[in-house]
Design a protein around this motif. Structure first.
Motif, short mmCIF file in Angstrom:
data_model
loop_
_atom_site.label_atom_id
_atom_site.label_comp_id
_atom_site.label_asym_id
_atom_site.label_seq_id
_atom_site.Cartn_x
_atom_site.Cartn_y
_atom_site.Cartn_z
N LYS A 182 0.84 -1.19 0.00
CA LYS A 182 0.00 0.00 0.00
C LYS A 182 0.88 1.25 0.00
N VAL A 183 0.23 2.39 -0.24
CA VAL A 183 0.95 3.67 -0.31
C VAL A 183 1.62 3.95 1.04
N GLY A 184 2.88 4.33 0.98
CA GLY A 184 3.65 4.61 2.18
C GLY A 184 4.54 3.48 2.62
N SER A 187 22.10 -1.61 -3.65
CA SER A 187 20.71 -1.66 -3.19
C SER A 187 20.23 -0.26 -2.85
N ILE A 188 18.94 -0.07 -2.90
CA ILE A 188 18.30 1.19 -2.54
C ILE A 188 16.91 0.87 -2.01
N THR A 189 16.51 1.55 -0.97
CA THR A 189 15.18 1.37 -0.38
C THR A 189 14.27 2.48 -0.88
N VAL A 190 13.13 2.08 -1.43
CA VAL A 190 12.21 3.03 -2.06
C VAL A 190 10.86 2.96 -1.35
N THR A 191 9.98 3.89 -1.69
CA THR A 191 8.67 4.01 -1.06
C THR A 191 7.58 3.88 -2.11
N VAL A 192 6.50 3.21 -1.76
CA VAL A 192 5.33 3.12 -2.63
C VAL A 192 4.58 4.45 -2.56
N PHE A 193 4.43 5.10 -3.71
CA PHE A 193 3.72 6.38 -3.73
C PHE A 193 2.38 6.31 -4.44
N VAL A 225 -0.75 3.22 -5.99
CA VAL A 225 -1.19 1.85 -6.30
C VAL A 225 -2.17 1.92 -7.45
N LEU A 226 -1.85 1.27 -8.54
CA LEU A 226 -2.70 1.28 -9.73
C LEU A 226 -3.93 0.40 -9.50
N PRO A 227 -4.98 0.61 -10.30
CA PRO A 227 -6.20 -0.19 -10.11
C PRO A 227 -5.98 -1.69 -10.23
N ASN A 228 -4.97 -2.13 -10.97
CA ASN A 228 -4.71 -3.57 -11.10
C ASN A 228 -3.79 -4.10 -10.01
N GLY A 229 -3.45 -3.28 -9.02
CA GLY A 229 -2.63 -3.72 -7.90
C GLY A 229 -1.15 -3.48 -8.06
N VAL A 230 -0.72 -2.97 -9.19
CA VAL A 230 0.70 -2.69 -9.42
C VAL A 230 1.12 -1.50 -8.57
N LEU A 231 2.28 -1.63 -7.93
CA LEU A 231 2.79 -0.56 -7.06
C LEU A 231 3.73 0.33 -7.85
N ARG A 232 3.58 1.62 -7.65
CA ARG A 232 4.52 2.58 -8.22
C ARG A 232 5.44 3.05 -7.11
N VAL A 233 6.74 2.84 -7.32
CA VAL A 233 7.72 3.12 -6.27
C VAL A 233 8.71 4.16 -6.77
N ARG A 234 9.31 4.85 -5.81
CA ARG A 234 10.34 5.83 -6.14
C ARG A 234 11.17 6.09 -4.90
#
Length: 223
Positions: A68-70, A137-143, A145-154
């Motif tokens: 989820k976001v965050g 490695s790098i730790t990113v955050t979910v900003f 969530v697409l309607p199909n459940g795909v997470l967008r991270v940055r």
């Protein structure tokens, strides 16, 4: 003549500066394009006196992978690209023309005979080979969530060294199914990934050619 030389000098300066415009505006930390989303972390008050809240509850059976976001997750960078290209071109053409001496009756005029030959050959070859690799490695955050459940991270990571700064930035789309039980993900599994690794400072400047050298190696140089 002096005016022409001055115009040429100004033109060379503009060409050199245009190729290095991005260096005059270096990236800075805390870029909004890579910042984590702003969330409301206030705990909702329960009117009935219970300590249970659905928004912040945790169970022993909950999957702690990001969904989820965050949420945050760690991306293991494993990028390696290699390219090798060879091209060879060869062609030629030969032609000849001859005109025999004309004959008038029993007399041949040799001075009017002629011949011509021509030959053209071309040989061209080109070789290109390039390889790049990036690990870490790098730790990113979910900003999002697409309607199909795909997470967008940055996310971004900055390292301040004694010779300057190095930064790593990443943005892309992630499937929850590709995240392992340790909440980690390979960079090979990120769709539409935008990975940037660069630096700024004295160490990075020494690896850049000067603007005049860049001009002589650019297509603007006519020779």
């Amino acid at each position: 003549m002096r005016r022409v030389i001055l115009i040429i000098a100004v033109f060379i300066s503009l060409v050199g500066c245009s190729g290095r415009y991005s260096e005059f505006v270096p990236p800075k930390p805390d870029d909004e394009a890579y910042a984590p989303p702003t969330l409301n972390y206030d705990v909702q008050r329960v009117s009935q006196g219970s300590l249970f809240t659905g928004a912040s509850s945790m169970t022993l059976f909950q999957d702690r992978r990001a969904y989820k976001v965050g949420d945050i997750l760690t991306v293991v960078l494993d990028e390696k690209t290699e390219s090798d290209k060879n091209a060879t071109t060869k062609y030629g053409k030969d032609s000849s023309l001859s005109v025999s001496a004309p004959t008038f009756g029993t007399k041949t005029i040799d001075n009017f005979s002629a011949s011509a030959d021509s030959a053209r050959d071309f040989n061209g070859s080109a070789t290109s080979k390039q390889g790049n690799s990036l690990s870490g490695s790098i730790t990113v955050t979910v900003f999002d969530v697409l309607p199909n459940g795909v997470l967008r991270v940055r996310g971004e990571k900055w390292l301040r060294l004694n010779t300057g700064e190095e930064y790593l930035r990443l943005i892309g789309n992630v499937r929850v199914e590709d995240i392992d039980s340790n909440n980690m993900l390979s960079s090979q599994r990120i769709a539409d990934a935008r990975i940037t690794y660069a630096g700024r400072g004295a160490f990075a400047d020494t690896n850049q050619a000067g603007w005049l050298t860049q001009f002589f190696n650019s297509p603007w140089f006519p020779f």
